[in-house]
Design an enzyme around this catalytic site. Sequence first.
Site, PDB file in Angstrom:
ATOM      1  N   SER A 137       0.840  -1.186   0.000  1.00  0.00           N
ATOM      2  CA  SER A 137       0.000   0.000   0.000  1.00  0.00           C
ATOM      3  C   SER A 137       0.888   1.253   0.000  1.00  0.00           C
ATOM      4  CB  SER A 137      -0.957  -0.018   1.188  1.00  0.00           C
ATOM      5  OG  SER A 137      -1.937   0.968   1.046  1.00  0.00           O
ATOM      6  N   ASP A 179      -7.954  -6.000  -6.137  1.00  0.00           N
ATOM      7  CA  ASP A 179      -7.767  -4.911  -5.169  1.00  0.00           C
ATOM      8  C   ASP A 179      -8.836  -3.845  -5.403  1.00  0.00           C
ATOM      9  OD1 ASP A 179      -6.851  -2.583  -3.804  1.00  0.00           O
ATOM     10  OD2 ASP A 179      -4.782  -3.265  -3.922  1.00  0.00           O
ATOM     11  N   HIS A 233      -6.880  -5.727  -1.228  1.00  0.00           N
ATOM     12  CA  HIS A 233      -5.814  -4.753  -0.988  1.00  0.00           C
ATOM     13  C   HIS A 233      -4.857  -5.237   0.095  1.00  0.00           C
ATOM     14  CE1 HIS A 233      -3.692  -1.062  -1.203  1.00  0.00           C
ATOM     15  NE2 HIS A 233      -3.902  -0.793   0.066  1.00  0.00           N
TER      16      HIS A 233
END
Length: 585
Positions: free
Chosen positions: A198, A451, A497
């Site tokens: 991330s 994601d 994610h």
Amino acid sequence: MPGTIRATLIAALVATVSALSLSDVCTVSNVQSALPGNGTLLGIELIPSSVTANSVYNASVSSMLSTSSGTAYNYCNVTVSYTHPGKGDKVVVKYALPEPSSYANRFYVAGGGGYSLSTDATGGLPYGAASGATDAGYDAFSYSYDEVFLYGNGSINWDATYMFAYQALGELTIIGKPLSQAFYSSSDKVYTYFEGCSDGGREAMSQVQRWGAEYDGVIAGAPAFRYAQQQVNHVFPAEVEYTLGYYPPPCELEKIVNATITACDPLDGRTDGVVSRTDLCQLNFNLSSIIGESYYCAAEISTSLGFGFSKRQAEGSSTSYQPAQNGTVTAEGVAVAQAIYDGLHDSEGRRAYLSWQIASSLSDADTQYDNTTGLWELDIPSTGGEFVTKYVQLLDLDNLSSLENTTYDTLIEWMNTAFFRYQDSLQTTVPDLTTFQSSGGKLLHYHGESDPSIPAASSVHYWQSVASVMYNSTSANTSWNDLQSWYQLYLVPGAAHCGTNTLQPGPYPETNMDIMIDWVENGVQPTRLNATVSSGTYEGETQMLCQWPSRPLWKGNSSSFDCVFDQKSYDAWTYTFPAFKTVVY
Ligand SMILES: *[C@@H]1O[C@H](CO)[C@@H](O)[C@H](O)[C@H]1NC(C)=O
Ligand SMILES: *[C@@H]1O[C@H](CO)[C@@H](O)[C@H](O)[C@H]1NC(C)=O
Ligand SMILES: *[C@@H]1O[C@H](CO)[C@@H](O)[C@H](O)[C@H]1NC(C)=O
Ligand SMILES: *[C@@H]1O[C@H](CO)[C@@H](O)[C@H](O)[C@H]1NC(C)=O
Ligand SMILES: *[C@@H]1O[C@H](CO)[C@@H](O)[C@H](O)[C@H]1NC(C)=O
Ligand SMILES: *[C@@H]1O[C@H](CO)[C@@H](O)[C@H](O)[C@H]1NC(C)=O
Ligand SMILES: *[C@@H]1O[C@H](CO)[C@@H](O)[C@H](O)[C@H]1NC(C)=O
Ligand SMILES: *[C@@H]1O[C@H](CO)[C@@H](O)[C@H](O)[C@H]1NC(C)=O
Ligand SMILES: *[C@@H]1O[C@H](CO)[C@@H](O)[C@H](O)[C@H]1NC(C)=O
Ligand SMILES: *[C@@H]1O[C@H](CO)[C@@H](O)[C@H](O)[C@H]1NC(C)=O
Ligand SMILES: *[C@@H]1O[C@H](CO)[C@@H](O)[C@H](O)[C@H]1NC(C)=O
Ligand SMILES: *[C@@H]1O[C@H](CO)[C@@H](O)[C@H](O)[C@H]1NC(C)=O
């Protein structure tokens, strides 16, 4: 000095060092004498009087490595400050140096999450690595970057911006490597690693791009890079709803996603609940076929974490009530989902950005229920809303209050403003990685194909940018082969994610650092990526993921799949962005 005598002396020295106990080396004076002297690191002056050092025994460590849980580690906890000459600033760094018998000539830095650097220096201990964390000069141990970004309305804290963007982590590493060598009285090469997902993945990419000579192995998951486009894109689903004038109940969109997963699951050759080939789904499935299917969701009180992946953002979490939702999928609901998956285009139809892969959940499109009117209404995700108010409009506000009078073109203007303003800081898409490559660096880049926060196609686009910029005179096949010898990209089927997906029980890679260490230190170049299924019918199955640009194709519901190249699928992942006048890497 004759070689044999020197070898004997070195052996004696090594024996002496590893015979030392933690308490022997973990002293303020040993750390002070191990600090790189003023003048040795350009632009950095360490302050010996600021050093603290204490031995820590039997510590537990949070790490991506499952075997580290339950293991106790002994390390030296060091803090020290430095200043940038002439600036009068102060940056505090902390290091966790493993006890001498555990040190394996490694240095490790972990990335943080949304708007945050990692605050934990102990992530390297399971690998015998010294590791560190930095306060970046803005007290990043206590504040996230978005909290310090504005001094006041219209006034950007550029020092914090560059430090957060890449500089603080690079400095942490260039101090940490010589400090480790001197601390252990070792002149051996310090193998240096960075690992994050991330914003941590963006931080990993920032180090590859800006401090390429410093790292031997970098693992970047779902990087939050191409910051201007990525952050504004969080507002895009809300803009679609506002533009189309339809605010779907969340259950309707969830049904559309579920039905898409069910329809596209078999296209990859195995019906296992996972859409391993979203490209085939995009090419072959028409969302309109879902219109009329019924949906039902029970009433719930849900707590939203707001930002979603940074613990410090949890304070902004809110509790919301959703009534039971019972209905059938409408043409309007499908139009919203289709427009979101199609991605942002300007009023002349030119593409501005890529989007989430079809079959990803549409969480940024969630509406909120108004208990007094009984209607579903616009809910602007604060991920995107805060970026627009703070980073584009430069107002000290945490969210947009409405989308009144905005259009798709407005979103593109916001992207464009941020694109130019943060091009050399937060954007983090420098495509020329020559320094990293030529100093022998290895890059392992992975991204969950479903994601719902950072589109998987964002990672593919960067890989393509690097390939075309660095290998422009060679043919695609030759350049891809060469690229794979130092930069590998893997899409993780079904994954969300930076983790698994509750809607698709697919594999997830858990052993990336082991693979990377083997690649860097033993020359074992991976060709596939080891990943494990952790739920569903195939729980426990190991899948060796296909390396991009090859794609998985299961052999008729069996337990094996091929990695194939298919030009039509490749083209479905390939984008240009003519809504911008300059190249978007
Ligand atoms: C290095 O410079 C800093 C300030 O610029 C100073 O505080 C420190 O004492 C210097 N280090 C040494 C070893 O002289
Ligand atoms: C650490 O744990 C070991 C094993 O449980 C124990 O023998 C030792 O005394 C502990 N050390 C300290 C400093 O607590
Ligand atoms: C590490 O050192 C810092 C600074 O002295 C201190 O605040 C912190 O509590 C120490 N951590 C541990 C685990 O000893
Ligand atoms: C979608 O699928 C998930 C997981 O199977 C399930 O929990 C959820 O209830 C489904 N939602 C709808 C609206 O069908
Ligand atoms: C999907 O189906 C609808 C309704 O049959 C049709 O109007 C539309 O053109 C189709 N879309 C594509 C991309 O084929
Ligand atoms: C949903 O509504 C339909 C029609 O009103 C009804 O027949 C059905 O039982 C409802 N389903 C649930 C789970 O409440
Ligand atoms: C919303 O309305 C429902 C039904 O009228 C009620 O049970 C619930 O407590 C209300 N929730 C809130 C947060 O006001
Ligand atoms: C952001 O603002 C919008 C519009 O006021 C609101 O609907 C939404 O709930 C807000 N989001 C958060 C996380 O506060
Ligand atoms: C900054 O601007 C916002 C929006 O105009 C306003 O609400 C806020 O009060 C301003 N802050 C200061 C300190 O002036
Ligand atoms: C939107 O446009 C209308 C008409 O020009 C104007 O009256 C209104 O104030 C605008 N709203 C905002 C929030 O700018
Ligand atoms: C070289 O660059 C041109 C222009 O950007 C691009 O069209 C072409 O695909 C690139 N060639 C390769 C082999 O990537
Ligand atoms: C994949 O990783 C697991 C867990 O480390 C290991 O047991 C297995 O042997 C690995 N498989 C391959 C093919 O490398």
